[in-house]
Design a protein around this motif. Sequence first.
Motif, PDB file in Angstrom:
ATOM      1  N   ARG A 144       0.839  -1.196   0.000  1.00  0.00           N
ATOM      2  CA  ARG A 144       0.000   0.000   0.000  1.00  0.00           C
ATOM      3  C   ARG A 144       0.883   1.260   0.000  1.00  0.00           C
ATOM      4  N   THR A 145       0.529   2.222  -0.828  1.00  0.00           N
ATOM      5  CA  THR A 145       1.219   3.520  -0.827  1.00  0.00           C
ATOM      6  C   THR A 145       0.156   4.604  -0.595  1.00  0.00           C
ATOM      7  N   SER A 146       0.591   5.861  -0.553  1.00  0.00           N
ATOM      8  CA  SER A 146      -0.403   6.920  -0.321  1.00  0.00           C
ATOM      9  C   SER A 146      -1.382   7.000  -1.503  1.00  0.00           C
ATOM     10  N   ALA A 147      -0.891   6.655  -2.731  1.00  0.00           N
ATOM     11  CA  ALA A 147      -1.734   6.801  -3.930  1.00  0.00           C
ATOM     12  C   ALA A 147      -2.435   5.506  -4.335  1.00  0.00           C
TER      13      ALA A 147
END
Length: 401
Positions: free
Chosen positions: A153-156
């Motif tokens: 998972r990333t911020s985007a």
Amino acid sequence: MPVQFDPGPAVTELVRRTEHLIQDVVLPIELAHQGSAHDASEDVRRQLQDAAREAKVFAPHVDTEFGGLGLDMRDRAPVFEAAGYSLFGPLALNCAAPDEGNMHLLEKIATSQQKERFLRPLAAGDVRSCFAMTEPVPGAGSDPSALATTAQRTSAGWLLNGRKWFITGAHNAGFAIVMARTSGEPGSRGGATMFLVDAGAPGFQHVRNIDTLDESMFGGHSELALDNIEVGHDAILGELDRGFEYAQVRLGPARTTHCMRWLGTARRAADLAAERAATRQAFGGRLGDLGMVQQLLADNEIDIEASRTLILKTCWDLDTGAPAGHITSITKTFVAEAVNRVVDRALQICGALGVSGDAALSRLYREVRPFRIYDGPSETHRWSIGRRIVRRALTRLEARP
Ligand SMILES: Cc1cc2nc3c(=O)[nH]c(=O)nc-3n(C[C@H](O)[C@H](O)[C@H](O)COP(=O)(O)OP(=O)(O)OC[C@H]3O[C@@H](n4cnc5c(N)ncnc54)[C@H](O)[C@@H]3O)c2cc1C
């Protein structure tokens, strides 16, 4: 509930049109390429699919909302078998693996936006797709829980990393359904998620076309490197961590449709052998007058009829929503082995001609062999069938006073 196998007049007519298309258009093109899709261009695919559209047999399995004929599993069976008579037939009808299984999965699981973006062009034959699950050692194979490809998972959204191989149709595909681990470790039974990944995304690398025994599947079988591919949350197919569950939604019907198509191939091999046995002279008569040759011909017929009946019973269970895990395993194992037996006997009847490139049989022989491995090797299916039998026996014993 009585089991109803009669396809009815509309499907019978569809089968007839498919048979004509195969004989008049598809087989000549297949023979010109010696059954190998390796040197067949995108133009060949378009030519085949245009002919199927003209014959009104295109995308028989796809919902009418997406331009298909909307056949259920039972009605697909005779049409897919007719298409499978040629190695290029399923491609012509746009019902070849892996696209056909992917269309089914997208119809069942995708959001309406995902359907418009991925299913509609796939169903129309405008793009091809692939299904990327299997990985080189020590990753996922017969045991999917070994899944090592990760999605972080990333911020985007999500960052995908891993390696896949034996991914049919990946070369020049428009998109991939990628199975990646979103929780747990290799060996965990859950934690997989399916992602819809554009094949043009940065980091989606086609490493090589793997040299395999079979050659008839368009786009071949590829090794892929997934190197820091960035996708948004909207790339998730279905829900997070439910990938293994969705794989079963795809695999039950996809195994059965594989059986339908390869049954058509077996029938073609049996026809070639029967024609040879009826005409080849030996020992003062025809080969077909010899008892041992008649036995080979009869055993082919038995395997073909038994396979067809088993496929229809499985279709019935899938169409009526009955639990079908057990029967799809039984059918996949039986039909994959029966088809191999039929093509092997046919080749034997044709003698040296059978192993040569002068007859289609040597190509058919190479094409059917991997079916005993993909969509679950026979041993893996026997293992799960056996485990269910033991579980049922235990349940029976525990229920006894
Ligand atoms: C032509 C072809 C096309 C393919 N296309 C795709 C594709 O499009 N997408 C994709 O993701 N994958 C694809 N695959 C991969 C296929 O799904 C795997 O090959 C299959 O799942 C088996 O995995 P494996 O090859 O890693 O074999 P392994 O897991 O290493 O198993 C090897 C052998 O061990 C034995 N074995 C395995 N499990 C058991 C058991 N429980 N009990 C007893 N014996 C067992 C079997 O004999 C099996 O053949 C394709 C494979 C082939 C050959």
